[in-house]
Motif scaffolding. Structure first.
Motif, PDB file in Angstrom:
ATOM      1  N   LEU A   1      31.906  25.589  12.358  1.00 37.21           N
ATOM      2  CA  LEU A   1      31.456  26.343  11.191  1.00 37.21           C
ATOM      3  C   LEU A   1      30.337  27.326  11.512  1.00 37.21           C
ATOM      4  N   LEU A   2      29.626  27.099  12.612  1.00 36.58           N
ATOM      5  CA  LEU A   2      28.552  27.994  13.029  1.00 36.58           C
ATOM      6  C   LEU A   2      28.281  27.723  14.499  1.00 36.58           C
ATOM      7  N   SER A   3      28.008  28.782  15.237  1.00 35.62           N
ATOM      8  CA  SER A   3      27.681  28.584  16.651  1.00 35.62           C
ATOM      9  C   SER A   3      26.329  27.879  16.767  1.00 35.62           C
ATOM     10  N   SER A   4      26.104  27.258  17.895  1.00 40.22           N
ATOM     11  CA  SER A   4      24.868  26.518  18.144  1.00 40.22           C
ATOM     12  C   SER A   4      23.648  27.417  17.978  1.00 40.22           C
ATOM     13  N   ALA A   5      22.551  26.817  17.530  1.00 41.11           N
ATOM     14  CA  ALA A   5      21.302  27.562  17.378  1.00 41.11           C
ATOM     15  C   ALA A   5      20.871  28.209  18.692  1.00 41.11           C
ATOM     16  N   THR A   6      21.304  27.665  19.803  1.00 39.43           N
ATOM     17  CA  THR A   6      20.942  28.243  21.099  1.00 39.43           C
ATOM     18  C   THR A   6      21.541  29.632  21.286  1.00 39.43           C
ATOM     19  N   HIS A   7      22.499  30.006  20.442  1.00 40.83           N
ATOM     20  CA  HIS A   7      23.137  31.326  20.514  1.00 40.83           C
ATOM     21  C   HIS A   7      22.596  32.301  19.468  1.00 40.83           C
ATOM     22  N   HIS A   8      21.574  31.900  18.730  1.00 38.79           N
ATOM     23  CA  HIS A   8      21.015  32.746  17.673  1.00 38.79           C
ATOM     24  C   HIS A   8      19.653  33.278  18.105  1.00 38.79           C
ATOM     25  N   PRO A   9      19.243  34.428  17.567  1.00 36.35           N
ATOM     26  CA  PRO A   9      17.931  34.985  17.916  1.00 36.35           C
ATOM     27  C   PRO A   9      16.802  34.022  17.555  1.00 36.35           C
ATOM     28  N   ALA A  10      15.766  34.022  18.366  1.00 37.91           N
ATOM     29  CA  ALA A  10      14.628  33.107  18.184  1.00 37.91           C
ATOM     30  C   ALA A  10      13.992  33.260  16.807  1.00 37.91           C
ATOM     31  N   ARG A  11      13.845  34.493  16.316  1.00 36.28           N
ATOM     32  CA  ARG A  11      13.215  34.695  14.999  1.00 36.28           C
ATOM     33  C   ARG A  11      14.041  34.059  13.888  1.00 36.28           C
ATOM     34  N   ARG A  12      15.362  34.186  13.982  1.00 40.37           N
ATOM     35  CA  ARG A  12      16.216  33.561  12.959  1.00 40.37           C
ATOM     36  C   ARG A  12      16.128  32.044  13.051  1.00 40.37           C
ATOM     37  N   ASN A  13      16.072  31.511  14.257  1.00 37.82           N
ATOM     38  CA  ASN A  13      15.904  30.062  14.396  1.00 37.82           C
ATOM     39  C   ASN A  13      14.575  29.616  13.799  1.00 37.82           C
ATOM     40  N   MET A  14      13.502  30.350  14.051  1.00 38.95           N
ATOM     41  CA  MET A  14      12.202  29.973  13.489  1.00 38.95           C
ATOM     42  C   MET A  14      12.238  30.037  11.965  1.00 38.95           C
ATOM     43  N   LEU A  15      12.875  31.052  11.424  1.00 41.36           N
ATOM     44  CA  LEU A  15      13.024  31.161   9.968  1.00 41.36           C
ATOM     45  C   LEU A  15      13.689  29.894   9.426  1.00 41.36           C
ATOM     46  N   MET A  16      14.763  29.461  10.085  1.00 44.38           N
ATOM     47  CA  MET A  16      15.503  28.297   9.606  1.00 44.38           C
ATOM     48  C   MET A  16      14.741  26.989   9.847  1.00 44.38           C
ATOM     49  N   ILE A  17      13.990  26.905  10.929  1.00 49.47           N
ATOM     50  CA  ILE A  17      13.195  25.696  11.184  1.00 49.47           C
ATOM     51  C   ILE A  17      12.109  25.567  10.114  1.00 49.47           C
ATOM     52  N   VAL A  18      11.409  26.651   9.831  1.00 47.49           N
ATOM     53  CA  VAL A  18      10.389  26.617   8.782  1.00 47.49           C
ATOM     54  C   VAL A  18      11.039  26.268   7.439  1.00 47.49           C
ATOM     55  N   ALA A  19      12.224  26.826   7.173  1.00 48.19           N
ATOM     56  CA  ALA A  19      12.933  26.500   5.926  1.00 48.19           C
ATOM     57  C   ALA A  19      13.193  25.003   5.821  1.00 48.19           C
ATOM     58  N   HIS A  20      13.541  24.376   6.930  1.00 50.74           N
ATOM     59  CA  HIS A  20      13.798  22.932   6.924  1.00 50.74           C
ATOM     60  C   HIS A  20      12.500  22.117   6.825  1.00 50.74           C
ATOM     61  N   PHE A  21      11.389  22.651   7.342  1.00 54.72           N
ATOM     62  CA  PHE A  21      10.079  22.021   7.118  1.00 54.72           C
ATOM     63  C   PHE A  21       9.785  22.014   5.614  1.00 54.72           C
ATOM     64  N   ILE A  22      10.000  23.170   4.979  1.00 57.47           N
ATOM     65  CA  ILE A  22       9.749  23.289   3.535  1.00 57.47           C
ATOM     66  C   ILE A  22      10.644  22.313   2.775  1.00 57.47           C
ATOM     67  N   TRP A  23      11.927  22.358   3.071  1.00 55.14           N
ATOM     68  CA  TRP A  23      12.876  21.479   2.377  1.00 55.14           C
ATOM     69  C   TRP A  23      12.486  20.011   2.562  1.00 55.14           C
ATOM     70  N   GLY A  24      12.234  19.616   3.792  1.00 50.51           N
ATOM     71  CA  GLY A  24      11.909  18.219   4.061  1.00 50.51           C
ATOM     72  C   GLY A  24      10.612  17.785   3.409  1.00 50.51           C
ATOM     73  N   GLY A  25       9.590  18.617   3.500  1.00 49.38           N
ATOM     74  CA  GLY A  25       8.306  18.266   2.898  1.00 49.38           C
ATOM     75  C   GLY A  25       8.411  18.112   1.393  1.00 49.38           C
ATOM     76  N   VAL A  26       9.084  19.047   0.756  1.00 53.47           N
ATOM     77  CA  VAL A  26       9.250  18.961  -0.700  1.00 53.47           C
ATOM     78  C   VAL A  26      10.121  17.760  -1.058  1.00 53.47           C
ATOM     79  N   THR A  27      11.160  17.517  -0.279  1.00 45.96           N
ATOM     80  CA  THR A  27      12.013  16.357  -0.537  1.00 45.96           C
ATOM     81  C   THR A  27      11.197  15.069  -0.474  1.00 45.96           C
TER      82      THR A  27
END
Length: 154
Positions: free
Chosen positions: A117-143
């Motif tokens: 469904l999506l290529s591995s994060a290792t194939h995505h630009p670092a900035r996009r990975n950081m955006l998504m990692i921070v998004a998951h920090f936000i999601w997890g913390g709020v959860t």
């Protein structure tokens, strides 16, 4: 309320600030060449194509609507994983961020590439990975905070 249901509702609600961050960061922090659709939309498009729903994948309005539904549903489903963490020591915020890291790692380095469904994060630009990692920090913390919030009134 059942702790798994409460955690699922917390994950559902936490998907909103996560999504706001993702859209804002995509627009304001990424260079133009990296502003292509975010993973939830890419995943929804690939899933729709995989099950023969080309009409959804090719219709921008239908794709956006399906993306919102899928993203919030996934947020709720994996939010339920917080329930067993409630009994562990530590602040809910940190336990939630830990869950967010686990979900990002398991999804972007494991489940999504394995399902195609999506290529591995290792194939995505670092900035996009950081955006998504921070998004998951936000999601997890709020959860975590919402899942452990007391529902009793004094």
């Amino acid at each position: 309320m059942n702790p798994f249901l409460k955690s699922a509702v917390a994950g559902l609600v936490a998907t909103l600030p996560m999504s706001v961050w993702m859209l804002g960061a995509q627009h304001w922090l990424l260079p133009r060449r990296e502003r292509y659709p975010l993973p939830p939309e890419q995943i929804t498009e690939h899933a729709a194509e995989a099950v023969g729903l080309e009409g959804v994948a090719e219709n921008d309005t239908a794709l956006k609507a399906a993306t919102v539904v899928n993203h919030f549903a996934y947020g709720a489903a994996v939010g339920a994983l917080y329930a067993p963490l409630k009994d562990l020591p530590g602040p809910p915020l940190l336990k939630g961020v830990g869950l967010g890291i686990f979900v990002w790692t398991g999804s972007y380095l494991g489940l999504l590439p394995a399902t195609g469904l999506l290529s591995s994060a290792t194939h995505h630009p670092a900035r996009r990975n950081m955006l998504m990692i921070v998004a998951h920090f936000i999601w997890g913390g709020v959860t975590g905070v919402l899942a452990e919030r007391s529902t009793s009134r004094r």
